[in-house]
Design a protein around this motif. Structure first.
Motif, PDB file in Angstrom:
ATOM      1  N   GLY A 316      -7.697 -37.865 -31.356  1.00 22.47           N
ATOM      2  CA  GLY A 316      -8.932 -37.228 -30.910  1.00 22.47           C
ATOM      3  C   GLY A 316     -10.156 -38.076 -31.253  1.00 22.47           C
ATOM      4  O   GLY A 316     -11.110 -38.164 -30.464  1.00 22.47           O
ATOM      5  N   ARG A 317     -10.117 -38.734 -32.416  1.00 16.93           N
ATOM      6  CA  ARG A 317     -11.244 -39.605 -32.795  1.00 16.93           C
ATOM      7  C   ARG A 317     -11.310 -40.823 -31.877  1.00 16.93           C
ATOM      8  O   ARG A 317     -12.382 -41.275 -31.500  1.00 16.93           O
ATOM      9  CB  ARG A 317     -11.104 -40.074 -34.249  1.00 16.93           C
ATOM     10  CG  ARG A 317     -11.208 -38.976 -35.271  1.00 16.93           C
ATOM     11  CD  ARG A 317     -11.323 -39.559 -36.673  1.00 16.93           C
ATOM     12  NE  ARG A 317     -10.173 -40.380 -37.030  1.00 16.93           N
ATOM     13  CZ  ARG A 317      -9.050 -39.907 -37.594  1.00 16.93           C
ATOM     14  NH1 ARG A 317      -8.939 -38.621 -37.873  1.00 16.93           N
ATOM     15  NH2 ARG A 317      -8.074 -40.723 -37.896  1.00 16.93           N
ATOM     16  N   HIS A 318     -10.149 -41.359 -31.553  1.00 12.55           N
ATOM     17  CA  HIS A 318     -10.136 -42.552 -30.700  1.00 12.55           C
ATOM     18  C   HIS A 318     -10.681 -42.215 -29.313  1.00 12.55           C
ATOM     19  O   HIS A 318     -11.436 -42.992 -28.728  1.00 12.55           O
ATOM     20  CB  HIS A 318      -8.704 -43.112 -30.572  1.00 12.55           C
ATOM     21  CG  HIS A 318      -7.988 -43.278 -31.887  1.00 12.55           C
ATOM     22  ND1 HIS A 318      -6.659 -43.580 -31.979  1.00 12.55           N
ATOM     23  CD2 HIS A 318      -8.414 -43.178 -33.183  1.00 12.55           C
ATOM     24  CE1 HIS A 318      -6.288 -43.660 -33.252  1.00 12.55           C
ATOM     25  NE2 HIS A 318      -7.348 -43.399 -34.001  1.00 12.55           N
ATOM     26  N   VAL A 319     -10.286 -41.027 -28.817  1.00 10.69           N
ATOM     27  CA  VAL A 319     -10.765 -40.600 -27.499  1.00 10.69           C
ATOM     28  C   VAL A 319     -12.285 -40.358 -27.559  1.00 10.69           C
ATOM     29  O   VAL A 319     -13.017 -40.753 -26.641  1.00 10.69           O
ATOM     30  CB  VAL A 319     -10.014 -39.330 -27.040  1.00 10.69           C
ATOM     31  CG1 VAL A 319     -10.596 -38.821 -25.718  1.00 10.69           C
ATOM     32  CG2 VAL A 319      -8.511 -39.619 -26.903  1.00 10.69           C
ATOM     33  N   ALA A 320     -12.749 -39.758 -28.655  1.00  7.68           N
ATOM     34  CA  ALA A 320     -14.189 -39.486 -28.790  1.00  7.68           C
ATOM     35  C   ALA A 320     -14.986 -40.792 -28.773  1.00  7.68           C
ATOM     36  O   ALA A 320     -16.074 -40.873 -28.170  1.00  7.68           O
ATOM     37  CB  ALA A 320     -14.458 -38.721 -30.087  1.00  7.68           C
ATOM     38  N   TYR A 321     -14.436 -41.833 -29.425  1.00  8.44           N
ATOM     39  CA  TYR A 321     -15.119 -43.138 -29.392  1.00  8.44           C
ATOM     40  C   TYR A 321     -15.136 -43.681 -27.970  1.00  8.44           C
ATOM     41  O   TYR A 321     -16.162 -44.122 -27.458  1.00  8.44           O
ATOM     42  CB  TYR A 321     -14.432 -44.143 -30.328  1.00  8.44           C
ATOM     43  CG  TYR A 321     -14.876 -45.574 -30.085  1.00  8.44           C
ATOM     44  CD1 TYR A 321     -16.185 -45.976 -30.373  1.00  8.44           C
ATOM     45  CD2 TYR A 321     -14.006 -46.511 -29.526  1.00  8.44           C
ATOM     46  CE1 TYR A 321     -16.607 -47.274 -30.121  1.00  8.44           C
ATOM     47  CE2 TYR A 321     -14.422 -47.813 -29.269  1.00  8.44           C
ATOM     48  CZ  TYR A 321     -15.727 -48.182 -29.573  1.00  8.44           C
ATOM     49  OH  TYR A 321     -16.141 -49.463 -29.310  1.00  8.44           O
ATOM     50  N   GLY A 322     -13.970 -43.632 -27.301  1.00  8.52           N
ATOM     51  CA  GLY A 322     -13.878 -44.183 -25.951  1.00  8.52           C
ATOM     52  C   GLY A 322     -14.842 -43.502 -24.996  1.00  8.52           C
ATOM     53  O   GLY A 322     -15.540 -44.164 -24.227  1.00  8.52           O
ATOM     54  N   ILE A 323     -14.896 -42.184 -25.081  1.00  8.69           N
ATOM     55  CA  ILE A 323     -15.788 -41.448 -24.169  1.00  8.69           C
ATOM     56  C   ILE A 323     -17.247 -41.834 -24.426  1.00  8.69           C
ATOM     57  O   ILE A 323     -17.991 -42.159 -23.495  1.00  8.69           O
ATOM     58  CB  ILE A 323     -15.580 -39.922 -24.327  1.00  8.69           C
ATOM     59  CG1 ILE A 323     -14.224 -39.529 -23.720  1.00  8.69           C
ATOM     60  CG2 ILE A 323     -16.720 -39.147 -23.666  1.00  8.69           C
ATOM     61  CD1 ILE A 323     -13.849 -38.063 -23.926  1.00  8.69           C
ATOM     62  N   ALA A 324     -17.640 -41.836 -25.696  1.00 17.75           N
ATOM     63  CA  ALA A 324     -19.043 -42.151 -26.019  1.00 17.75           C
ATOM     64  C   ALA A 324     -19.380 -43.595 -25.653  1.00 17.75           C
ATOM     65  O   ALA A 324     -20.464 -43.885 -25.125  1.00 17.75           O
ATOM     66  CB  ALA A 324     -19.299 -41.901 -27.504  1.00 17.75           C
ATOM     67  N   HIS A 325     -18.453 -44.510 -25.934  1.00 15.66           N
ATOM     68  CA  HIS A 325     -18.699 -45.930 -25.668  1.00 15.66           C
ATOM     69  C   HIS A 325     -18.828 -46.191 -24.170  1.00 15.66           C
ATOM     70  O   HIS A 325     -19.779 -46.828 -23.706  1.00 15.66           O
ATOM     71  CB  HIS A 325     -17.556 -46.754 -26.278  1.00 15.66           C
ATOM     72  CG  HIS A 325     -17.513 -48.167 -25.821  1.00 15.66           C
ATOM     73  ND1 HIS A 325     -16.368 -48.769 -25.377  1.00 15.66           N
ATOM     74  CD2 HIS A 325     -18.491 -49.093 -25.710  1.00 15.66           C
ATOM     75  CE1 HIS A 325     -16.640 -50.016 -25.027  1.00 15.66           C
ATOM     76  NE2 HIS A 325     -17.922 -50.233 -25.216  1.00 15.66           N
ATOM     77  N   VAL A 326     -17.872 -45.660 -23.393  1.00 11.74           N
ATOM     78  CA  VAL A 326     -17.913 -45.906 -21.950  1.00 11.74           C
ATOM     79  C   VAL A 326     -19.133 -45.214 -21.338  1.00 11.74           C
ATOM     80  O   VAL A 326     -19.812 -45.762 -20.470  1.00 11.74           O
ATOM     81  CB  VAL A 326     -16.596 -45.461 -21.283  1.00 11.74           C
ATOM     82  CG1 VAL A 326     -16.687 -45.591 -19.763  1.00 11.74           C
ATOM     83  CG2 VAL A 326     -15.430 -46.292 -21.812  1.00 11.74           C
ATOM     84  N   ARG A 327     -19.446 -44.013 -21.827  1.00 16.60           N
ATOM     85  CA  ARG A 327     -20.611 -43.294 -21.297  1.00 16.60           C
ATOM     86  C   ARG A 327     -21.889 -44.118 -21.533  1.00 16.60           C
ATOM     87  O   ARG A 327     -22.722 -44.255 -20.644  1.00 16.60           O
ATOM     88  CB  ARG A 327     -20.732 -41.915 -21.985  1.00 16.60           C
ATOM     89  CG  ARG A 327     -21.887 -41.073 -21.431  1.00 16.60           C
ATOM     90  CD  ARG A 327     -21.870 -39.669 -22.014  1.00 16.60           C
ATOM     91  NE  ARG A 327     -21.946 -39.701 -23.457  1.00 16.60           N
ATOM     92  CZ  ARG A 327     -21.279 -38.865 -24.271  1.00 16.60           C
ATOM     93  NH1 ARG A 327     -20.511 -37.920 -23.765  1.00 16.60           N
ATOM     94  NH2 ARG A 327     -21.399 -38.973 -25.573  1.00 16.60           N
ATOM     95  N   GLN A 328     -22.016 -44.664 -22.740  1.00 17.80           N
ATOM     96  CA  GLN A 328     -23.225 -45.449 -23.023  1.00 17.80           C
ATOM     97  C   GLN A 328     -23.285 -46.721 -22.182  1.00 17.80           C
ATOM     98  O   GLN A 328     -24.343 -47.131 -21.728  1.00 17.80           O
ATOM     99  CB  GLN A 328     -23.291 -45.796 -24.515  1.00 17.80           C
ATOM    100  CG  GLN A 328     -23.883 -44.641 -25.292  1.00 17.80           C
ATOM    101  CD  GLN A 328     -23.973 -44.892 -26.777  1.00 17.80           C
ATOM    102  OE1 GLN A 328     -23.410 -44.166 -27.560  1.00 17.80           O
ATOM    103  NE2 GLN A 328     -24.674 -45.944 -27.160  1.00 17.80           N
ATOM    104  N   GLN A 329     -22.140 -47.343 -21.978  1.00 15.42           N
ATOM    105  CA  GLN A 329     -22.110 -48.538 -21.133  1.00 15.42           C
ATOM    106  C   GLN A 329     -22.573 -48.205 -19.725  1.00 15.42           C
ATOM    107  O   GLN A 329     -23.325 -48.952 -19.110  1.00 15.42           O
ATOM    108  CB  GLN A 329     -20.663 -49.070 -21.053  1.00 15.42           C
ATOM    109  CG  GLN A 329     -20.283 -50.033 -22.129  1.00 15.42           C
ATOM    110  CD  GLN A 329     -20.593 -51.463 -21.712  1.00 15.42           C
ATOM    111  OE1 GLN A 329     -21.536 -51.720 -21.001  1.00 15.42           O
ATOM    112  NE2 GLN A 329     -19.793 -52.391 -22.204  1.00 15.42           N
TER     113      GLN A 329
END
Lengths: 422, 267
Positions: A316-329
């Motif tokens: 869940g933490r890894h997914v949370a990072y991926g979502i936030a990172h891709v969203r910011q990009q």
């Protein structure tokens, strides 16, 4: 230069050399000169005639000038003017005192203070491993970092995720109730062992991929580096715990399908961090959240349930990072949506050349979902697996909407997603 | 025009770091529009011969090699540039005990010297002993470390031996150049409560870029101007300058070699 000319010179710094040997004094002079500005004057007091010659020699070799030598009786004083080619350092911070949470904790979210807290949008490669905030001597070598912008790696929740990752660490040897593992009917144990084999195999990819990108991240962006280190450790633990479960209860590691390896290889070969982050963290690990929830729900024993429950919290933490990172990009550069679609299409094209199915895993999920291998149980299990696929598709689309994709694009990418789940 | 070929510079390979220094110099002069190549020699005598044989255009010479070139050219060589640290160079007489009023006080003592062809650690100290009225080897016992002969003291190893002899007590005094002395002091390699600088020589000049008297002055000027423009504050060239031991290049000068010229005329 006579004394008269010196009226008005205020030394920018002073080195007190009284009673000291020459070697340490020269070192103090070097460090003091490094901290003052070009044209500033350093005062050196104390010392003997021998020091006078050595100060002169040091200045000659280090771009400084002795502008005055004053005999004050017992001690002598020298005034050194820093020239344009003298050692020059920026000023480090002093007086920083990080806040405490609950009166005691120092949280990573609170460490953005002073120079250390200054996260640049673009980082030069020549700072290497200099801790962000430290003062770098000029003339450092360039490092082979390729992820050199904040947008490349950052997520606004990164410091909080790192704190969570540390507090939720667990030990696959100690924290799983291995003593509660009882013999299971053979078809069920086979199904568990097949699923554990499959999970472990996928977790190798989830370990190797962030490990591959970590050394490419500019060390100015240390928070993503620290967080990726926790992902790597999480995945190491998952490989360990899934393998242990397969070996723990009279069964063993089972089959690996070529389709799985083609799928994981296509993920590993992705060299673009943005695309990789989307494919691995958002789509792959996101889909795994649903898979792990399914396994936990249908687990035939408390040990298997506890293993996948803990693994799911980590994922869940890894997914949370991926979502936030891709969203910011994407906020930074909305046109990159096209790259995400293209990366999903490329990967789908690679997998077209495979059977697209993993029969041993599909059967194992069916048996698990139905609670056994009788016809009725297999029928029930088949229904549960169909529901799982629907919910995987549904949540994948939701996650992509969170990232900022529109619904048609999210639906398209979800359809293209690997039948391997990861 | 003279620019249809590279300007060829000779340098002596006294250390492996000489290669990265000159690779970087080649990059610098290519960027500066005065391209060069370099040729490495194992010793300065061969390099000076090559200069006079015109197989190189410039020689990156020690002061001893420069003075020998001057002697061969009748004092007409051109000096096209030097390091800022080559100006005001001094020799230190270091040792235990009190500061020296003059070198006459070395009578009856043991003096450690570096390589016989090193200006700073042997040739000039011997000259100053004679000026002080002492007979080297007679009035003063000499302890000589003739290491790396042909390199004119560039390697610095003989000067480190001089400092070791002082620390271990088998010499009373020793002669070293001030760059070695200051560097070793700062690095903490000298026990500076025991071994101190007791006498400082008059300043003199050290290395320079030497050209033959008839080297094209326009080409020389273009090359010198490019050399002087190298900035220590440009990170691209800073490593080269650190390795070569300078913070700025300065115009060449012919003054500052008089005492060495005299000392070498006696040999």
């Amino acid at each position: 230069m006579g004394d008269f000319d010196l009226v008005g010179i205020t030394p920018a710094a002073t080195v007190q050399a009284t009673g000291m040997d020459t070697g340490p004094v020269l070192l103090m002079i070097r460090n003091a000169v490094a901290g003052i500005g070009e044209g500033d004057v350093l005062e050196v007091t104390g010392g003997d005639d021998g020091l006078a010659d050595d100060i002169g020699g040091w200045c000659r070799l280090n771009g400084c000038e002795v502008v005055a030598s004053l005999d004050g009786g017992v001690d002598r004083t020298w005034l050194l003017r820093k020239g344009p080619t003298a050692p020059a350092w920026e000023q480090p911070d002093w007086g920083i005192s990080l806040p405490r949470r609950d009166g005691r904790r120092i949280d990573l979210r609170d460490w953005f203070e002073g120079r250390a807290g200054d996260v640049p949008d673009v980082a030069p490669t020549y700072y290497g491993f200099v801790p962000r905030g430290a003062v770098a001597e000029p003339g450092m070598p360039a490092y082979p970092f390729t992820l050199n912008t904040k947008a490349d790696v950052w997520a606004d929740n990164i410091a909080g995720l790192y704190e969570q990752a540390k507090s939720q660490q667990w030990n696959a040897s100690e924290d799983i109730p291995w003593d509660r593992l009882e013999p299971l009917p053979e078809p069920v144990e086979r199904a568990v062992c097949q699923i554990m084999t499959f999970l472990a195999e996928n977790e190798y990819a989830a370990l190797y991929i962030p490990a591959k990108f970590l050394p490419r991240i500019n060390a100015r962006f240390v928070e993503p580096v620290l967080f990726l280190a926790t992902i790597i450790n999480d995945e190491a633990r998952h490989i360990e715990v899934f393998t242990k479960r397969a070996l723990a209860n009279g069964g063993g590691l089972q089959y690996s399908a070529a389709m799985t390896e083609w799928s994981l290889q296509s993920l590993l070969l992705q060299e673009d961090y943005f695309k990789s982050s989307f494919l691995l963290h958002v789509l792959g690990e996101g889909t795994f959240l649903d898979l792990l929830a399914f396994i936990e729900h249908h687990a035939p024993d408390p040990v298997t349930a506890e293993i996948v429950r803990r693994a799911r919290l980590d994922e869940g933490r890894h997914v949370a990072y991926g979502i936030a990172h891709v969203r910011q990009q994407l906020r930074h550069d909305p046109t990159r949506v096209e790259e995400l679609v293209a990366s999903a299409e490329e990967r789908s094209a690679v997998l077209q050349a495979t059977t697209g199915v993993n029969p041993p895993v599909l059967e194992a999920l069916t048996i698990l979902g139905g609670g056994g291998s009788s016809p009725e149980q297999r029928r029930r299990g088949g229904g549960a697996v169909r529901d799982l696929h629907r919910s995987m598709d549904d949540y994948r689309i939701r996650r992509m909407l969170q990232v900022g994709l529109d619904l048609p694009t999210a639906q398209k990418i979800s359809q293209l997603h690997t039948p391997n789940f990861m | 025009m003279t620019t249809d070929r590279l300007l060829v510079i000779g340098a002596v390979a006294y250390d492996p770091k000489v290669v990265p220094i000159w690779e970087s110099m080649r990059d610098y002069f290519r960027d500066a529009g005065v391209p060069i190549d370099y040729v490495l020699f194992s010793n300065y005598e061969a390099q000076v011969d090559a200069l006079f044989a015109r197989s190189i255009d410039l020689a990156w010479n020690t002061n001893v090699a420069y003075v020998k070139s001057e002697q061969r050219s009748g004092g007409m060589c051109q000096v096209l540039g030097m390091r800022n640290t080559d100006v005001g160079f001094t020799t230190r007489i270091v040792g235990r005990g009190e500061r020296l009023g003059g070198l006459g006080e070395l009578k009856g003592k043991r003096l450690a010297l570096g390589s016989a062809d090193s200006a700073q650690a042997a040739i000039l100290p011997l000259q100053w002993l004679r000026q002080a009225g002492l007979e080297p080897g007679g009035d003063v016992e000499l302890l000589r470390f003739d290491l790396d002969v042909g390199k004119h003291g560039d390697t610095g190893t003989s000067e480190l031996e001089v400092l070791r002899a002082l620390h271990e007590g088998y010499a009373d005094y020793g002669a070293v150049g001030d760059p070695t002395w200051i560097r070793e002091l700062e690095a903490g390699h000298v026990n500076s409560s025991l071994v101190k600088s007791l006498w400082t020589s008059p300043p003199y000049c050290h290395c320079n870029f030497t050209a033959l008297p008839d080297f094209d002055p326009a080409w020389a000027a273009r090359w010198s101007n490019a050399l002087l423009a190298m900035s220590y504050n440009d990170p691209k060239w800073r490593r080269l300058m650190d390795l070569e031991g300078l913070t700025a290049w300065v115009p060449g000068r012919k003054a500052g070699y008089e005492e060495l010229t005299f000392a070498l005329s006696l040999t």
